[in-house]
Design a protein around this motif. Sequence first.
Motif, PDB file in Angstrom:
ATOM      1  N   ARG A   4       0.947  -1.158  -0.021  1.00 19.94           N
ATOM      2  CA  ARG A   4       0.006   0.094  -0.060  1.00 19.94           C
ATOM      3  C   ARG A   4       0.891   1.231   0.145  1.00 19.94           C
ATOM      4  O   ARG A   4       2.066   1.105   0.220  1.00 19.94           O
ATOM      5  N   ASP A   5       0.452   2.200  -0.425  1.00 19.14           N
ATOM      6  CA  ASP A   5       1.159   3.534  -0.444  1.00 19.14           C
ATOM      7  C   ASP A   5       2.116   4.025   0.690  1.00 19.14           C
ATOM      8  O   ASP A   5       3.131   4.297   0.512  1.00 19.14           O
ATOM      9  N   GLU A   6       1.280   3.670   1.929  1.00 18.13           N
ATOM     10  CA  GLU A   6       2.164   4.068   3.165  1.00 18.13           C
ATOM     11  C   GLU A   6       3.352   3.141   3.310  1.00 18.13           C
ATOM     12  O   GLU A   6       4.397   3.638   3.922  1.00 18.13           O
ATOM     13  N   LEU A   9       6.393   4.417   1.067  1.00 17.85           N
ATOM     14  CA  LEU A   9       7.016   5.619   1.583  1.00 17.85           C
ATOM     15  C   LEU A   9       7.984   5.312   2.837  1.00 17.85           C
ATOM     16  O   LEU A   9       8.959   5.661   3.036  1.00 17.85           O
ATOM     17  N   LYS A  10       7.326   4.352   3.602  1.00 18.57           N
ATOM     18  CA  LYS A  10       8.142   3.775   4.965  1.00 18.57           C
ATOM     19  C   LYS A  10       9.438   3.098   4.259  1.00 18.57           C
ATOM     20  O   LYS A  10      10.461   3.462   5.155  1.00 18.57           O
ATOM     21  N   ALA A  12      10.873   3.661   1.690  1.00 19.88           N
ATOM     22  CA  ALA A  12      12.062   4.449   1.143  1.00 19.88           C
ATOM     23  C   ALA A  12      12.769   5.016   2.369  1.00 19.88           C
ATOM     24  O   ALA A  12      14.056   5.118   2.414  1.00 19.88           O
ATOM     25  N   GLU A  13      12.004   5.501   3.469  1.00 17.72           N
ATOM     26  CA  GLU A  13      12.797   6.045   4.673  1.00 17.72           C
ATOM     27  C   GLU A  13      13.565   5.069   5.282  1.00 17.72           C
ATOM     28  O   GLU A  13      14.886   4.977   5.681  1.00 17.72           O
ATOM     29  N   ARG A  16      16.772   3.951   3.229  1.00 22.56           N
ATOM     30  CA  ARG A  16      17.692   4.913   3.554  1.00 22.56           C
ATOM     31  C   ARG A  16      18.568   4.763   4.608  1.00 22.56           C
ATOM     32  O   ARG A  16      19.928   5.005   4.550  1.00 22.56           O
ATOM     33  N   LYS A  17      17.780   4.913   5.781  1.00 18.82           N
ATOM     34  CA  LYS A  17      18.350   5.053   6.954  1.00 18.82           C
ATOM     35  C   LYS A  17      19.279   3.711   7.297  1.00 18.82           C
ATOM     36  O   LYS A  17      20.306   3.725   8.097  1.00 18.82           O
ATOM     37  N   LEU A  24      13.387   7.546  -5.393  1.00 13.48           N
ATOM     38  CA  LEU A  24      11.815   7.583  -5.491  1.00 13.48           C
ATOM     39  C   LEU A  24      11.513   8.032  -6.980  1.00 13.48           C
ATOM     40  O   LEU A  24      11.789   9.061  -7.377  1.00 13.48           O
ATOM     41  N   THR A  26       7.996   8.908  -8.876  1.00 17.71           N
ATOM     42  CA  THR A  26       6.423   9.480  -8.797  1.00 17.71           C
ATOM     43  C   THR A  26       6.046   9.833 -10.046  1.00 17.71           C
ATOM     44  O   THR A  26       6.699  10.677 -11.062  1.00 17.71           O
ATOM     45  N   GLY A  39       0.746  10.915  -8.781  1.00 16.86           N
ATOM     46  CA  GLY A  39       1.280  10.659  -7.237  1.00 16.86           C
ATOM     47  C   GLY A  39       1.682   9.600  -6.845  1.00 16.86           C
ATOM     48  O   GLY A  39       2.096   9.066  -5.844  1.00 16.86           O
ATOM     49  N   VAL A 106      16.775   9.916  -2.698  1.00 18.41           N
ATOM     50  CA  VAL A 106      16.569  10.148  -1.363  1.00 18.41           C
ATOM     51  C   VAL A 106      17.907  10.346  -0.745  1.00 18.41           C
ATOM     52  O   VAL A 106      18.733   9.624  -0.781  1.00 18.41           O
TER      53      VAL A 106
END
Lengths: 107, 228
Positions: A4-6, A9-10, A12-13, A16-17, A24, A26, A39, A106
């Motif tokens: 799912r979209d969330e 992006l989670k 991606a974070e 990277r961490k 990313l 889009t 989007g 990112v």
Amino acid sequence: MLARDEDILKAAEDWRKAGRGVALATVVETWGSAPRPVGSNLVIDDKGNFLGSVSGGCVEGAVVTEALDVIETGKPKTLEFGVADETAWKVGLSCGGTIRVLVEKVE
Amino acid sequence: MRLEILKSLNEERAARRAVIVVTDPTGGAQRLVKAADAARDPLKEVLEKHLRSGKSGMEETAQGKVFLTVHVPASRLVITGAVHISQALAPIARLVGYDVTIVDPRTAFASIERFPDVNVIAEWPDKALPPLGIDRYTAFVALTHDPKIDDPALTHALARDCFYIGALGSKKTHARRVERLKGQGIKDADIARIHAPIGLDIGAVSPAEIAVSIIGEITARLRQAEAA
């Protein structure tokens, strides 16, 4: 599992961490019948792993390839995909639409 | 995208707050605008328009072309009634992308055996609903057939401006419900927002078919807000 979209992006974070090179992608503009709305996100790491989608699977391969370049150079790219030209084996959309995809690192 | 923007974006999303990422499509410069700050932003008008529609897109502004990535909270489905229809509706709704919560004070219904993997709250709506932070990104469905449970929950859903509100029951049952709600001072315009009898008219008979008709109606309301 269906991403799912969330989750995208989670990821991606988190990626990277964890020290991975991450880009990313889009969908920023669409014309005609496009498979995924403006989007929509695809996240790519420096090993070519990816999550999410910017089309129905038609152009993801090309976006991933370009993303590896973006991760390396740090320069964002805007990619445009139109109708697939079957004779030339060009990457494109079979649904007849056109999409523009922004690929950014990112950092 | 800078990691700090991405981090803040994920924080806002986790807290169920709407947020917009503003990107300069030529230079690539980016900033994040929280919904609460949109009214003070130079791009106030376009930002508020996109927050309302929930749609991302390119916009021409006085400051040039900008790309807005709009993130509104994931849609939720809150159901009163841990009934047979809910046993089908909960998994279907999850597949479609909703976070599902079921409220039913009757503990025999609201058991974990009947609803594995679903957030079930065995409390009365007046206690269970306020902490959920029900909002305009929430669909609410009343399925108990019991006015003591459904009526206060419907009133709460109307007050919180849920994007979809539906109630199970025949036309006759709904007519009685309308009278009761009017008696509590609920306005006609609000009562008219309740979809009842619930679900699309697809001739659904079994609980699972009724669940399909409900999720179809919720989807229509979400995606064709003007038409449905």
